[in-house]
Write a protein that holds these residues in place. Structure first.
Motif, PDB file in Angstrom:
ATOM      1  N   CYS A   1       0.826  -1.208   0.000  1.00 48.36           N
ATOM      2  CA  CYS A   1       0.000   0.000   0.000  1.00 48.36           C
ATOM      3  C   CYS A   1       0.862   1.262   0.000  1.00 48.36           C
ATOM      4  CB  CYS A   1      -0.932   0.005   1.210  1.00 48.36           C
ATOM      5  SG  CYS A   1      -2.351  -1.105   1.057  1.00 48.36           S
ATOM      6  N   MET A   2       1.948   1.257   0.765  1.00 50.06           N
ATOM      7  CA  MET A   2       2.823   2.428   0.809  1.00 50.06           C
ATOM      8  C   MET A   2       3.455   2.719  -0.551  1.00 50.06           C
ATOM      9  SD  MET A   2       2.700   3.723   3.860  1.00 50.06           S
ATOM     10  CE  MET A   2       0.988   3.169   3.911  1.00 50.06           C
ATOM     11  N   THR A   3       3.710   1.676  -1.328  1.00 48.58           N
ATOM     12  CA  THR A   3       4.389   1.847  -2.613  1.00 48.58           C
ATOM     13  C   THR A   3       3.416   2.029  -3.778  1.00 48.58           C
ATOM     14  OG1 THR A   3       4.592  -0.578  -2.661  1.00 48.58           O
ATOM     15  CG2 THR A   3       6.518   0.678  -1.958  1.00 48.58           C
ATOM     16  N   HIS A   4       2.370   1.215  -3.826  1.00 48.38           N
ATOM     17  CA  HIS A   4       1.392   1.346  -4.906  1.00 48.38           C
ATOM     18  C   HIS A   4       0.524   2.594  -4.747  1.00 48.38           C
ATOM     19  CE1 HIS A   4       1.875  -2.282  -7.310  1.00 48.38           C
ATOM     20  NE2 HIS A   4       2.026  -2.990  -6.200  1.00 48.38           N
ATOM     21  N   ARG A   5       0.351   3.050  -3.523  1.00 45.85           N
ATOM     22  CA  ARG A   5      -0.449   4.248  -3.241  1.00 45.85           C
ATOM     23  C   ARG A   5       0.459   5.341  -2.669  1.00 45.85           C
ATOM     24  NH1 ARG A   5      -3.604   2.100  -6.267  1.00 45.85           N
ATOM     25  NH2 ARG A   5      -5.617   1.171  -5.684  1.00 45.85           N
TER      26      ARG A   5
ATOM     27  N   TRP B   1      -0.946   8.940  -2.091  1.00 45.92           N
ATOM     28  CA  TRP B   1      -1.838   9.001  -0.933  1.00 45.92           C
ATOM     29  C   TRP B   1      -1.040   8.862   0.362  1.00 45.92           C
ATOM     30  CZ3 TRP B   1      -2.334   5.000   2.626  1.00 45.92           C
ATOM     31  CH2 TRP B   1      -3.172   5.309   3.699  1.00 45.92           C
ATOM     32  N   ALA B   2      -0.125   7.901   0.420  1.00 45.00           N
ATOM     33  CA  ALA B   2       0.640   7.672   1.647  1.00 45.00           C
ATOM     34  C   ALA B   2       1.438   8.910   2.043  1.00 45.00           C
ATOM     35  CB  ALA B   2       1.568   6.473   1.471  1.00 45.00           C
ATOM     36  N   SER B   3       1.863   9.689   1.062  1.00 44.13           N
ATOM     37  CA  SER B   3       2.629  10.904   1.345  1.00 44.13           C
ATOM     38  C   SER B   3       1.788  11.961   2.053  1.00 44.13           C
ATOM     39  CB  SER B   3       3.188  11.488   0.042  1.00 44.13           C
ATOM     40  OG  SER B   3       4.053  10.568  -0.598  1.00 44.13           O
ATOM     41  N   LEU B   4       0.470  11.862   1.932  1.00 44.26           N
ATOM     42  CA  LEU B   4      -0.406  12.852   2.560  1.00 44.26           C
ATOM     43  C   LEU B   4      -0.373  12.782   4.080  1.00 44.26           C
ATOM     44  CD1 LEU B   4      -3.658  12.767   0.375  1.00 44.26           C
ATOM     45  CD2 LEU B   4      -1.838  14.480   0.352  1.00 44.26           C
ATOM     46  N   ASP B   5       0.132  11.690   4.631  1.00 44.08           N
ATOM     47  CA  ASP B   5       0.161  11.551   6.086  1.00 44.08           C
ATOM     48  C   ASP B   5       0.931  12.701   6.738  1.00 44.08           C
ATOM     49  OD1 ASP B   5      -0.606   9.508   8.267  1.00 44.08           O
ATOM     50  OD2 ASP B   5       1.504   9.906   8.718  1.00 44.08           O
ATOM     51  N   SER B   6       1.902  13.246   6.012  1.00 43.34           N
ATOM     52  CA  SER B   6       2.692  14.356   6.555  1.00 43.34           C
ATOM     53  C   SER B   6       1.902  15.658   6.600  1.00 43.34           C
ATOM     54  CB  SER B   6       3.959  14.556   5.717  1.00 43.34           C
ATOM     55  OG  SER B   6       3.628  14.930   4.387  1.00 43.34           O
TER      56      SER B   6
ATOM     57  N   VAL C   1       7.709   6.211   2.044  1.00 38.18           N
ATOM     58  CA  VAL C   1       7.284   7.249   1.098  1.00 38.18           C
ATOM     59  C   VAL C   1       8.324   8.350   0.950  1.00 38.18           C
ATOM     60  CG1 VAL C   1       4.867   6.792   1.662  1.00 38.18           C
ATOM     61  CG2 VAL C   1       6.056   8.671   2.815  1.00 38.18           C
ATOM     62  N   THR C   2       9.260   8.455   1.893  1.00 35.14           N
ATOM     63  CA  THR C   2      10.258   9.525   1.827  1.00 35.14           C
ATOM     64  C   THR C   2      11.392   9.215   0.859  1.00 35.14           C
ATOM     65  OG1 THR C   2      11.582   8.640   3.673  1.00 35.14           O
ATOM     66  CG2 THR C   2       9.763  10.127   4.228  1.00 35.14           C
ATOM     67  N   TRP C   3      11.513   7.950   0.450  1.00 34.68           N
ATOM     68  CA  TRP C   3      12.634   7.610  -0.428  1.00 34.68           C
ATOM     69  C   TRP C   3      12.275   6.706  -1.601  1.00 34.68           C
ATOM     70  CZ3 TRP C   3      13.509   2.464  -1.054  1.00 34.68           C
ATOM     71  CH2 TRP C   3      13.045   1.597  -0.055  1.00 34.68           C
TER      72      TRP C   3
END
Length: 234
Positions: free
Chosen positions: A117-121, A124-129, A186-188
């Motif tokens: 989920c972190m990689t395919h999405r 979206w996952a980046s929005l957590d920040s 998601v940061t890298w």
């Protein structure tokens, strides 16, 4: 005007109630054009650097038309966060339900699911920040949904620790530490790079398993994921 949470509930994207037959398979997100445009702009410019007019221009609608669907920019962010998190929760539940009662298999499936989920999405996952931009009501609502993932993880860790399979200093702290490790992807992570989401998930299953102290025998079994776990007695 309705409050921020009411705006989210009234215009929540259909993907918020996502249903998928295979938690390992990822098609494109079923987002409305407005939310798709908002997601892209937030990812490219950050929440603070994105204006409602920029989103409207990306989508090809007028600002008043956009406001007809969403009260403000925060309502779009909240809708995206909820939509993505509900998909994550749905997939996580399926990953655990698909496995046996063996906590090692459940742990491996859940780790694999979260990394996929972190990689395919990734957008979206980046929005957590961007959570800091939500008001207290929306932030608490999102935190309550996210708590379900932590609880699911902690329950598996508790069962495995009780059975002597995992060696954790503290179930809750370990669950949070591992979830933080997955979120940091998601940061890298670069989707155009040489490591596929599936290969990365496979690697992270091994890394996470070592973090909870599984035996080398179990690690070898995880590499193949075939047959009954060799040290399983229950």
């Amino acid at each position: 005007m309705c409050d921020g949470m009411s705006a989210v509930r009234a215009s929540r994207d259909p993907a918020a109630d996502v249903s998928t037959s295979d938690w390992r398979v990822f098609a494109g997100e079923e987002l409305s054009p407005i939310l798709r445009g908002a997601l892209e702009m937030f990812h490219e410019h950050g929440y603070h650097g994105t204006s409602v007019r920029m989103i409207a221009n990306r989508v090809g609608v007028t600002v008043p038309a956009l406001y007809y669907h969403y009260e403000n920019k925060q309502a779009m962010l909240a809708a995206l966060l909820e939509s993505g998190l509900r998909e994550l929760v749905t997939r996580a539940r399926q990953a655990v339900a698909e496995s046996s009662e063996d906590p090692v298999e459940r742990f491996a499936n859940l780790v694999e699911c979260l990394v996929l989920c972190m990689t395919h999405r990734l957008q979206w996952a980046s929005l957590d920040s961007e959570l800091r931009h939500l008001d207290s009501v929306n932030r608490e609502h999102y935190a309550a949904l996210r708590k379900e993932i932590e609880t699911l993880f902690a329950t598996i860790l508790h069962t495995g620790t009780q059975r002597g399979i995992f060696d954790t200093a503290g179930v809750t702290d370990t669950a949070r530490a591992l979830l933080g490790m997955f979120q940091a992807i998601v940061t890298w992570y670069d989707p155009a790079g040489s490591v596929s989401p599936e290969k990365l998930a496979e690697r992270y299953v091994g890394i996470a398993a070592r973090c909870v102290g599984v035996s080398e025998q179990v690690l070898r079994w995880l590499d193949s994921r075939g047959g009954t776990r060799p040290d399983r007695t229950e």
